[in-house]
Design a protein around this motif. Structure first.
Motif, PDB file in Angstrom:
ATOM      1  N   TYR A   1      -1.908   5.674   3.773  1.00 39.56           N
ATOM      2  CA  TYR A   1      -3.359   5.522   3.726  1.00 39.56           C
ATOM      3  C   TYR A   1      -3.806   5.773   2.300  1.00 39.56           C
ATOM      4  CZ  TYR A   1      -8.291   6.387   4.019  1.00 39.56           C
ATOM      5  OH  TYR A   1      -9.643   6.318   3.799  1.00 39.56           O
ATOM      6  N   ASN A   2      -4.697   4.940   1.823  1.00 39.23           N
ATOM      7  CA  ASN A   2      -5.384   5.246   0.575  1.00 39.23           C
ATOM      8  C   ASN A   2      -6.812   4.751   0.681  1.00 39.23           C
ATOM      9  OD1 ASN A   2      -5.706   2.577  -0.683  1.00 39.23           O
ATOM     10  ND2 ASN A   2      -3.493   2.613  -0.986  1.00 39.23           N
ATOM     11  N   THR A   3      -7.667   5.286  -0.168  1.00 38.26           N
ATOM     12  CA  THR A   3      -9.104   5.016  -0.065  1.00 38.26           C
ATOM     13  C   THR A   3      -9.475   3.583  -0.412  1.00 38.26           C
ATOM     14  OG1 THR A   3      -9.400   5.870  -2.304  1.00 38.26           O
ATOM     15  CG2 THR A   3      -9.749   7.412  -0.498  1.00 38.26           C
ATOM     16  N   ILE A   4      -8.618   2.868  -1.102  1.00 35.60           N
ATOM     17  CA  ILE A   4      -8.930   1.489  -1.477  1.00 35.60           C
ATOM     18  C   ILE A   4      -8.601   0.514  -0.350  1.00 35.60           C
ATOM     19  CG2 ILE A   4      -8.408  -0.372  -3.099  1.00 35.60           C
ATOM     20  CD1 ILE A   4      -7.827   1.882  -5.178  1.00 35.60           C
ATOM     21  N   TYR A   5      -7.389   0.614   0.199  1.00 28.79           N
ATOM     22  CA  TYR A   5      -6.935  -0.360   1.195  1.00 28.79           C
ATOM     23  C   TYR A   5      -6.945   0.161   2.630  1.00 28.79           C
ATOM     24  CZ  TYR A   5      -5.327  -2.847  -2.911  1.00 28.79           C
ATOM     25  OH  TYR A   5      -5.266  -3.495  -4.119  1.00 28.79           O
ATOM     26  N   GLY A   6      -7.161   1.446   2.826  1.00 26.52           N
ATOM     27  CA  GLY A   6      -7.130   2.011   4.174  1.00 26.52           C
ATOM     28  C   GLY A   6      -5.705   2.253   4.635  1.00 26.52           C
ATOM     29  N   SER A   7      -5.470   2.180   5.945  1.00 23.71           N
ATOM     30  CA  SER A   7      -4.153   2.454   6.512  1.00 23.71           C
ATOM     31  C   SER A   7      -3.308   1.192   6.600  1.00 23.71           C
ATOM     32  CB  SER A   7      -4.290   3.032   7.920  1.00 23.71           C
ATOM     33  OG  SER A   7      -4.905   4.282   7.882  1.00 23.71           O
TER      34      SER A   7
ATOM     35  N   ASP B   1       2.300  12.313   2.476  1.00 26.76           N
ATOM     36  CA  ASP B   1       1.789  12.202   3.835  1.00 26.76           C
ATOM     37  C   ASP B   1       2.756  11.391   4.678  1.00 26.76           C
ATOM     38  OD1 ASP B   1       0.138  12.339   6.038  1.00 26.76           O
ATOM     39  OD2 ASP B   1      -1.604  11.504   5.023  1.00 26.76           O
TER      40      ASP B   1
ATOM     41  N   GLN C   1      -0.022   5.741  -0.214  1.00 25.14           N
ATOM     42  CA  GLN C   1      -1.111   6.700  -0.296  1.00 25.14           C
ATOM     43  C   GLN C   1      -1.219   7.278  -1.695  1.00 25.14           C
ATOM     44  OE1 GLN C   1       1.600   7.195   1.470  1.00 25.14           O
ATOM     45  NE2 GLN C   1       2.366   9.242   1.214  1.00 25.14           N
ATOM     46  N   CYS C   2      -2.386   7.752  -2.020  1.00 27.50           N
ATOM     47  CA  CYS C   2      -2.679   8.160  -3.394  1.00 27.50           C
ATOM     48  C   CYS C   2      -1.848   9.350  -3.863  1.00 27.50           C
ATOM     49  CB  CYS C   2      -4.161   8.474  -3.536  1.00 27.50           C
ATOM     50  SG  CYS C   2      -5.189   7.010  -3.296  1.00 27.50           S
ATOM     51  N   ASP C   3      -1.596  10.342  -3.001  1.00 27.46           N
ATOM     52  CA  ASP C   3      -0.855  11.513  -3.463  1.00 27.46           C
ATOM     53  C   ASP C   3       0.609  11.503  -3.052  1.00 27.46           C
ATOM     54  OD1 ASP C   3      -1.028  12.005  -0.763  1.00 27.46           O
ATOM     55  OD2 ASP C   3      -2.229  13.818  -0.954  1.00 27.46           O
TER      56      ASP C   3
ATOM     57  N   SER D   1       0.807  -1.208   0.000  1.00 27.61           N
ATOM     58  CA  SER D   1       0.000   0.000   0.000  1.00 27.61           C
ATOM     59  C   SER D   1       0.846   1.265   0.000  1.00 27.61           C
ATOM     60  CB  SER D   1      -0.908  -0.009   1.233  1.00 27.61           C
ATOM     61  OG  SER D   1      -1.747   1.108   1.230  1.00 27.61           O
TER      62      SER D   1
END
Length: 94
Positions: A16-22, A12, A7-9, A5
């Motif tokens: 964390y990303n919206t697909i897999y979480g933290s 950070d 993060q998308c951008d 995983s």
């Protein structure tokens, strides 16, 4: 094939990303594994893989490695090839 995983951008201190979480820290699931390469650092710390690769411009390898208690190395600029042998494509870090 598998992936860790990120993060998308990529901007950070946590992974964390919206697909897999933290991605939790493998030693403390209430703590973060760090940003950018946090999934790789967590997988390495949990002994799911013997080695991980990534790029490090602003601590993207070193910070997650420190959070997870493993070693993260930023090689000297231009010491490690940017491209796979026999190819001419790829990106350079700034």
């Amino acid at each position: 094939s598998s992936a860790t995983s990120s993060q998308c951008d990529c901007l950070d201190w946590q992974t964390y990303n919206t697909i897999y979480g933290s991605t939790p820290n493998p030693y403390d699931h209430d703590a973060t594994a760090g940003g950018s390469s946090g999934g790789s650092a967590a997988a390495l710390a949990a002994r799911l893989t013997p080695l991980e690769f990534g790029s490090d411009v602003a601590g993207s390898i070193r910070v997650p490695a420190a959070f997870c208690g493993v070693c993260g190395l930023k090689p000297t600029y231009d010491l490690v090839p940017y491209y796979a042998p026999g190819t001419q494509s790829g990106t350079k870090d700034l």
